[in-house]
Write a protein that holds these residues in place. Structure first.
Motif, PDB file in Angstrom:
ATOM      1  N   GLU A   3       0.798  -1.219   0.000  1.00  0.00           N
ATOM      2  CA  GLU A   3       0.000   0.000   0.000  1.00  0.00           C
ATOM      3  C   GLU A   3       0.833   1.272   0.000  1.00  0.00           C
ATOM      4  O   GLU A   3       0.404   2.302  -0.507  1.00  0.00           O
ATOM      5  N   GLU A   4       2.036   1.212   0.603  1.00  0.00           N
ATOM      6  CA  GLU A   4       2.829   2.424   0.752  1.00  0.00           C
ATOM      7  C   GLU A   4       4.295   2.067   0.911  1.00  0.00           C
ATOM      8  O   GLU A   4       4.630   1.073   1.540  1.00  0.00           O
ATOM      9  N   VAL A   5       5.174   2.896   0.324  1.00  0.00           N
ATOM     10  CA  VAL A   5       6.612   2.736   0.499  1.00  0.00           C
ATOM     11  C   VAL A   5       7.159   4.067   0.994  1.00  0.00           C
ATOM     12  O   VAL A   5       6.874   5.119   0.422  1.00  0.00           O
ATOM     13  N   ASP A  55      16.462  13.934   7.215  1.00  0.00           N
ATOM     14  CA  ASP A  55      15.240  14.327   7.913  1.00  0.00           C
ATOM     15  C   ASP A  55      14.059  14.489   6.960  1.00  0.00           C
ATOM     16  O   ASP A  55      13.078  15.128   7.287  1.00  0.00           O
ATOM     17  N   ILE A  56      14.154  13.885   5.762  1.00  0.00           N
ATOM     18  CA  ILE A  56      13.033  13.903   4.827  1.00  0.00           C
ATOM     19  C   ILE A  56      12.595  12.469   4.536  1.00  0.00           C
ATOM     20  O   ILE A  56      13.363  11.525   4.711  1.00  0.00           O
ATOM     21  N   VAL A  57      11.359  12.335   4.108  1.00  0.00           N
ATOM     22  CA  VAL A  57      10.797  11.029   3.767  1.00  0.00           C
ATOM     23  C   VAL A  57      10.226  11.122   2.360  1.00  0.00           C
ATOM     24  O   VAL A  57       9.445  12.023   2.064  1.00  0.00           O
ATOM     25  N   ILE A  58      10.635  10.207   1.491  1.00  0.00           N
ATOM     26  CA  ILE A  58      10.067  10.114   0.152  1.00  0.00           C
ATOM     27  C   ILE A  58       8.993   9.037   0.231  1.00  0.00           C
ATOM     28  O   ILE A  58       9.294   7.884   0.524  1.00  0.00           O
ATOM     29  N   PRO A  95       5.971   9.984  -6.394  1.00  0.00           N
ATOM     30  CA  PRO A  95       6.469  10.231  -5.043  1.00  0.00           C
ATOM     31  C   PRO A  95       6.038  11.598  -4.511  1.00  0.00           C
ATOM     32  O   PRO A  95       5.783  12.529  -5.275  1.00  0.00           O
ATOM     33  N   THR A  96       5.970  11.687  -3.199  1.00  0.00           N
ATOM     34  CA  THR A  96       5.797  12.963  -2.516  1.00  0.00           C
ATOM     35  C   THR A  96       6.888  13.049  -1.461  1.00  0.00           C
ATOM     36  O   THR A  96       7.223  12.055  -0.820  1.00  0.00           O
ATOM     37  N   THR A  97       7.454  14.233  -1.304  1.00  0.00           N
ATOM     38  CA  THR A  97       8.523  14.444  -0.339  1.00  0.00           C
ATOM     39  C   THR A  97       7.961  15.217   0.842  1.00  0.00           C
ATOM     40  O   THR A  97       7.340  16.259   0.663  1.00  0.00           O
ATOM     41  N   LYS A  98       8.183  14.686   2.045  1.00  0.00           N
ATOM     42  CA  LYS A  98       7.670  15.315   3.255  1.00  0.00           C
ATOM     43  C   LYS A  98       8.747  15.320   4.325  1.00  0.00           C
ATOM     44  O   LYS A  98       9.708  14.556   4.253  1.00  0.00           O
ATOM     45  N   GLN A 110       9.189  15.052  10.613  1.00  0.00           N
ATOM     46  CA  GLN A 110       8.393  15.484  11.763  1.00  0.00           C
ATOM     47  C   GLN A 110       6.905  15.415  11.450  1.00  0.00           C
ATOM     48  O   GLN A 110       6.096  15.104  12.321  1.00  0.00           O
ATOM     49  N   ASP A 111       6.526  15.708  10.211  1.00  0.00           N
ATOM     50  CA  ASP A 111       5.113  15.724   9.842  1.00  0.00           C
ATOM     51  C   ASP A 111       4.511  14.323   9.799  1.00  0.00           C
ATOM     52  O   ASP A 111       3.317  14.148   9.997  1.00  0.00           O
ATOM     53  N   LEU A 112       5.339  13.317   9.531  1.00  0.00           N
ATOM     54  CA  LEU A 112       4.836  11.953   9.355  1.00  0.00           C
ATOM     55  C   LEU A 112       4.988  11.068  10.585  1.00  0.00           C
ATOM     56  O   LEU A 112       4.518   9.932  10.577  1.00  0.00           O
ATOM     57  N   LEU A 113       5.666  11.545  11.620  1.00  0.00           N
ATOM     58  CA  LEU A 113       5.983  10.686  12.758  1.00  0.00           C
ATOM     59  C   LEU A 113       4.778   9.993  13.378  1.00  0.00           C
ATOM     60  O   LEU A 113       4.824   8.786  13.608  1.00  0.00           O
ATOM     61  N   PRO A 114       3.694  10.677  13.672  1.00  0.00           N
ATOM     62  CA  PRO A 114       2.595   9.968  14.347  1.00  0.00           C
ATOM     63  C   PRO A 114       2.049   8.781  13.556  1.00  0.00           C
ATOM     64  O   PRO A 114       1.700   7.770  14.144  1.00  0.00           O
TER      65      PRO A 114
END
Length: 160
Positions: free
Chosen positions: A57-59, A65-68, A90-93, A96-100
């Protein structure tokens, strides 16, 4: 005011794309498509023996400190060649925004990276409980009414 139909037809016939004296195009420009690159990539992947892995579903790819992030990607893998192919949009984020949402998806290696990042943020945050180190290089706080020169002279007198 009436329009002269003859004059209008004469003006319409004189329209040119390049201007007076321009050379006509002799052959049509042929644009190459990118399908040749896709075919070459697919043939290389076929040689490596990659197999599609369904139901992913997701990679998330972690880099500093970024997540692709790839939502609903097409994933192919060749374990023997140690090759993984992730294709999609892809989306780059920021991490900190994705941690939860991704803490439960992290493996042991990434949990260590997460701890390291948390320690860095604690050091950077004001009032984090860490005592500031005393440096001789720091500029002393000035008392109202004193000047820089007076404070420097006092510092030299105390040092000797």
């Amino acid at each position: 005011m009436q329009m002269n139909v003859e004059k209008l037809m004469k003006m319409a016939g004189a329209v040119r794309t390049g201007g007076k004296g321009s050379v006509r195009r002799k052959k049509k420009a042929v644009h190459k498509t990118t399908t040749t690159d896709d075919k070459r990539l697919q043939s290389t992947l076929k040689r490596l023996g990659v197999n599609a892995i369904p139901a992913i579903e997701e990679v998330n790819i972690f880099k500093d400190d970024i997540v692709i992030q790839f939502p609903n990607p097409k994933v192919q893998a060749s374990i023997t060649a140690n090759t993984w192919v992730v294709s999609g949009t892809p989306t780059t984020k920021k991490l900190q925004d994705l941690l939860p949402g991704i803490i439960n998806q992290l493996g042991p290696d990434n949990l260590d990276n997460l701890r390291r990042l948390a320690e860095q943020f604690q050091k950077q945050a004001p009032g984090a409980g860490a005592a500031p180190e005393d440096d001789d290089e720091e500029v002393p706080d000035l008392v109202p009414g004193e000047t820089f020169e007076a404070a420097a002279e006092d510092g030299q007198a105390q040092a000797s």
